[in-house]
Motif scaffolding. Structure first.
Motif, mmCIF file in Angstrom:
data_model
loop_
_atom_site.group_PDB
_atom_site.id
_atom_site.type_symbol
_atom_site.label_atom_id
_atom_site.label_comp_id
_atom_site.label_asym_id
_atom_site.label_seq_id
_atom_site.Cartn_x
_atom_site.Cartn_y
_atom_site.Cartn_z
ATOM 1 N N ILE A 196 9.155 0.984 3.097
ATOM 2 C CA ILE A 196 9.789 1.254 4.386
ATOM 3 C C ILE A 196 11.296 1.117 4.230
ATOM 4 O O ILE A 196 11.795 0.042 3.882
ATOM 5 N N ASN A 197 12.031 2.200 4.475
ATOM 6 C CA ASN A 197 13.484 2.160 4.297
ATOM 7 C C ASN A 197 14.266 2.645 5.511
ATOM 8 O O ASN A 197 15.495 2.582 5.517
ATOM 9 N N ASN A 198 13.578 3.118 6.542
ATOM 10 C CA ASN A 198 14.245 3.563 7.771
ATOM 11 C C ASN A 198 13.777 2.654 8.897
ATOM 12 O O ASN A 198 12.713 2.859 9.481
ATOM 13 N N LEU A 199 14.560 1.636 9.187
ATOM 14 C CA LEU A 199 14.124 0.625 10.146
ATOM 15 C C LEU A 199 13.960 1.166 11.564
ATOM 16 O O LEU A 199 12.934 0.905 12.199
ATOM 17 N N PRO A 200 14.922 1.910 12.126
ATOM 18 C CA PRO A 200 14.727 2.415 13.494
ATOM 19 C C PRO A 200 13.472 3.262 13.650
ATOM 20 O O PRO A 200 12.738 3.120 14.632
ATOM 21 N N LEU A 201 13.206 4.133 12.692
ATOM 22 C CA LEU A 201 12.025 4.995 12.777
ATOM 23 C C LEU A 201 10.741 4.173 12.741
ATOM 24 O O LEU A 201 9.825 4.382 13.549
ATOM 25 N N PHE A 202 10.674 3.221 11.839
ATOM 26 C CA PHE A 202 9.468 2.409 11.696
ATOM 27 C C PHE A 202 9.264 1.488 12.897
ATOM 28 O O PHE A 202 8.147 1.364 13.418
ATOM 29 N N VAL A 203 10.315 0.852 13.356
ATOM 30 C CA VAL A 203 10.199 -0.078 14.481
ATOM 31 C C VAL A 203 9.764 0.651 15.748
ATOM 32 O O VAL A 203 8.972 0.131 16.539
ATOM 33 N N GLU A 204 10.256 1.863 15.939
ATOM 34 C CA GLU A 204 9.834 2.643 17.103
ATOM 35 C C GLU A 204 8.335 2.927 17.051
ATOM 36 O O GLU A 204 7.635 2.859 18.070
ATOM 37 N N GLU A 205 7.819 3.237 15.867
ATOM 38 C CA GLU A 205 6.383 3.477 15.722
ATOM 39 C C GLU A 205 5.586 2.213 16.036
ATOM 40 O O GLU A 205 4.566 2.259 16.737
ATOM 41 N N ILE A 206 6.027 1.073 15.533
ATOM 42 C CA ILE A 206 5.344 -0.195 15.806
ATOM 43 C C ILE A 206 5.370 -0.507 17.301
ATOM 44 O O ILE A 206 4.358 -0.898 17.898
ATOM 45 N N ARG A 207 6.524 -0.339 17.921
ATOM 46 C CA ARG A 207 6.661 -0.662 19.346
ATOM 47 C C ARG A 207 5.753 0.201 20.216
ATOM 48 O O ARG A 207 5.137 -0.285 21.171
ATOM 49 N N ARG A 208 5.645 1.473 19.871
ATOM 50 C CA ARG A 208 4.840 2.393 20.678
ATOM 51 C C ARG A 208 3.342 2.212 20.461
ATOM 52 O O ARG A 208 2.561 2.304 21.412
ATOM 53 N N MET A 263 8.298 -8.190 5.158
ATOM 54 C CA MET A 263 9.160 -8.683 4.085
ATOM 55 C C MET A 263 9.038 -7.826 2.829
ATOM 56 O O MET A 263 8.025 -7.183 2.582
ATOM 57 N N ASN A 264 10.105 -7.860 2.046
ATOM 58 C CA ASN A 264 10.152 -7.145 0.772
ATOM 59 C C ASN A 264 9.980 -5.640 0.943
ATOM 60 O O ASN A 264 9.342 -4.973 0.134
ATOM 61 N N ASN A 265 10.554 -5.115 2.027
ATOM 62 C CA ASN A 265 10.772 -3.687 2.207
ATOM 63 C C ASN A 265 12.280 -3.448 2.213
ATOM 64 O O ASN A 265 13.051 -4.318 2.634
ATOM 65 N N GLU A 266 12.700 -2.275 1.792
ATOM 66 C CA GLU A 266 14.130 -1.978 1.761
ATOM 67 C C GLU A 266 14.766 -2.117 3.138
ATOM 68 O O GLU A 266 15.921 -2.540 3.267
ATOM 69 N N ALA A 267 14.020 -1.767 4.185
ATOM 70 C CA ALA A 267 14.556 -1.817 5.543
ATOM 71 C C ALA A 267 14.639 -3.228 6.100
ATOM 72 O O ALA A 267 15.164 -3.422 7.198
ATOM 73 N N ALA A 268 14.123 -4.209 5.364
ATOM 74 C CA ALA A 268 14.141 -5.605 5.809
ATOM 75 C C ALA A 268 14.909 -6.445 4.796
ATOM 76 O O ALA A 268 14.316 -7.200 4.019
ATOM 77 N N PRO A 269 16.242 -6.330 4.760
ATOM 78 C CA PRO A 269 17.025 -7.040 3.744
ATOM 79 C C PRO A 269 16.898 -8.554 3.869
ATOM 80 O O PRO A 269 16.971 -9.114 4.957
ATOM 81 N N SER A 270 16.680 -9.201 2.735
ATOM 82 C CA SER A 270 16.551 -10.655 2.680
ATOM 83 C C SER A 270 16.741 -11.088 1.238
ATOM 84 O O SER A 270 17.026 -10.277 0.358
ATOM 85 N N TYR A 271 16.537 -12.378 0.984
ATOM 86 C CA TYR A 271 16.647 -12.873 -0.388
ATOM 87 C C TYR A 271 15.569 -12.280 -1.286
ATOM 88 O O TYR A 271 15.690 -12.296 -2.505
ATOM 89 N N ASN A 316 0.809 -1.221 0.000
ATOM 90 C CA ASN A 316 0.000 0.000 0.000
ATOM 91 C C ASN A 316 0.843 1.271 0.000
ATOM 92 O O ASN A 316 0.351 2.334 0.356
ATOM 93 N N ARG A 317 2.116 1.172 -0.358
ATOM 94 C CA ARG A 317 2.995 2.336 -0.491
ATOM 95 C C ARG A 317 3.265 3.051 0.828
ATOM 96 O O ARG A 317 3.590 4.244 0.836
ATOM 97 N N TYR A 318 3.130 2.363 1.948
ATOM 98 C CA TYR A 318 3.476 2.990 3.217
ATOM 99 C C TYR A 318 4.987 3.176 3.315
ATOM 100 O O TYR A 318 5.761 2.336 2.863
ATOM 101 N N THR A 319 5.399 4.283 3.936
ATOM 102 C CA THR A 319 6.812 4.569 4.146
ATOM 103 C C THR A 319 7.137 4.445 5.632
ATOM 104 O O THR A 319 6.263 4.174 6.459
ATOM 105 N N SER A 320 8.389 4.697 5.960
ATOM 106 C CA SER A 320 8.830 4.633 7.354
ATOM 107 C C SER A 320 8.156 5.686 8.221
ATOM 108 O O SER A 320 8.169 5.573 9.448
ATOM 109 N N HIS A 321 7.569 6.703 7.610
ATOM 110 C CA HIS A 321 6.980 7.816 8.357
ATOM 111 C C HIS A 321 5.495 7.626 8.649
ATOM 112 O O HIS A 321 4.849 8.550 9.147
#
Length: 207
Positions: free
Chosen positions: A103-115, A126-134, A79-84
């Motif tokens: 999502i390309n800024n992992l610390p910013l996004f994870v803080e939002e999820i945690r709060r 998965m398949n976000n820039e901030a979540a590197p994988s195969y 859905n085109r959501y970003t880290s913000h």
């Protein structure tokens, strides 16, 4: 604005008080919507437990979803959501799926999820820039680093992406990162490999 009807599933274990309108699962996936269909969703705020808004077009503002006090699963894939993105406070939600977004800024996004999701146990991004994988060309080292960071910041997680969080991962995550409180990056307990981590693209910088 395009509107469409939801795919609706009622619970098999519980009879809704009004079978005509009370549902436990709503899906608006793959309908090309340009706005969150709040008119339909909020009529179910006393019963809705699973909401799927995947594979639509816009960057939606999810603020009003905070009224869904029984919601346990929120699916927002592609859905085109970003880290913000800013979520409402949703203490009942235990599962968030936000795969294949921007999502390309992992610390910013994870803080939002945690709060905003204090009861979260399952997170799939998965398949976000901030979540590197195969899925997106990330190396194994980057993937491990990503998992350690997320696990360290959200200790309640039981499943991250498609993999169970193991106890040995929790131990290593605690050794590597401190739980952030209001900052944008975790603090590394051992600085011996800082240079190596900072030199790797798409990895978390440990300060």
């Amino acid at each position: 604005t395009k509107t469409a009807g939801p795919h609706i599933v009622t619970s098999q274990s519980e009879e809704p008080r009004n079978p005509a309108v009370a549902f436990h699962w709503l899906s608006f996936a793959y309908q090309g919507l340009t706005d969150i269909p709040y008119d339909a969703i909020l009529t179910q705020e006393d019963a809705l437990e699973v909401l799927d808004l995947s594979y639509n077009l816009p960057y939606w503002n999810p603020a009003l979803l905070g009224r869904l006090e029984r919601l346990s699963t929120l699916i927002l894939d592609s859905n085109r959501y970003t880290s913000h993105v800013k979520f409402p406070y949703m203490p009942s939600v235990t599962t968030v799926c936000i795969n294949k977004n921007r999502i390309n800024n992992l610390p910013l996004f994870v803080e939002e999820i945690r709060r905003k999701f204090p009861s979260i146990r399952i997170l799939s991004m998965m398949n976000n820039e901030a979540a590197p994988s195969y899925f997106n060309g990330g190396s194994l080292a980057q993937h491990i680093d990503y998992r350690q960071y997320v696990i360290s910041q959200i200790p309640s997680l039981e499943i991250l992406d498609d993999t169970e969080v193991l106890e040995e991962e929790r131990v290593q995550a605690r050794r590597t990162y401190r739980l952030q409180r209001g900052g944008l990056s975790g603090r590394k307990k051992d600085d011996s490999s800082r240079k190596h981590i900072q030199g790797r693209p798409n990895s978390i910088r440990r300060q």
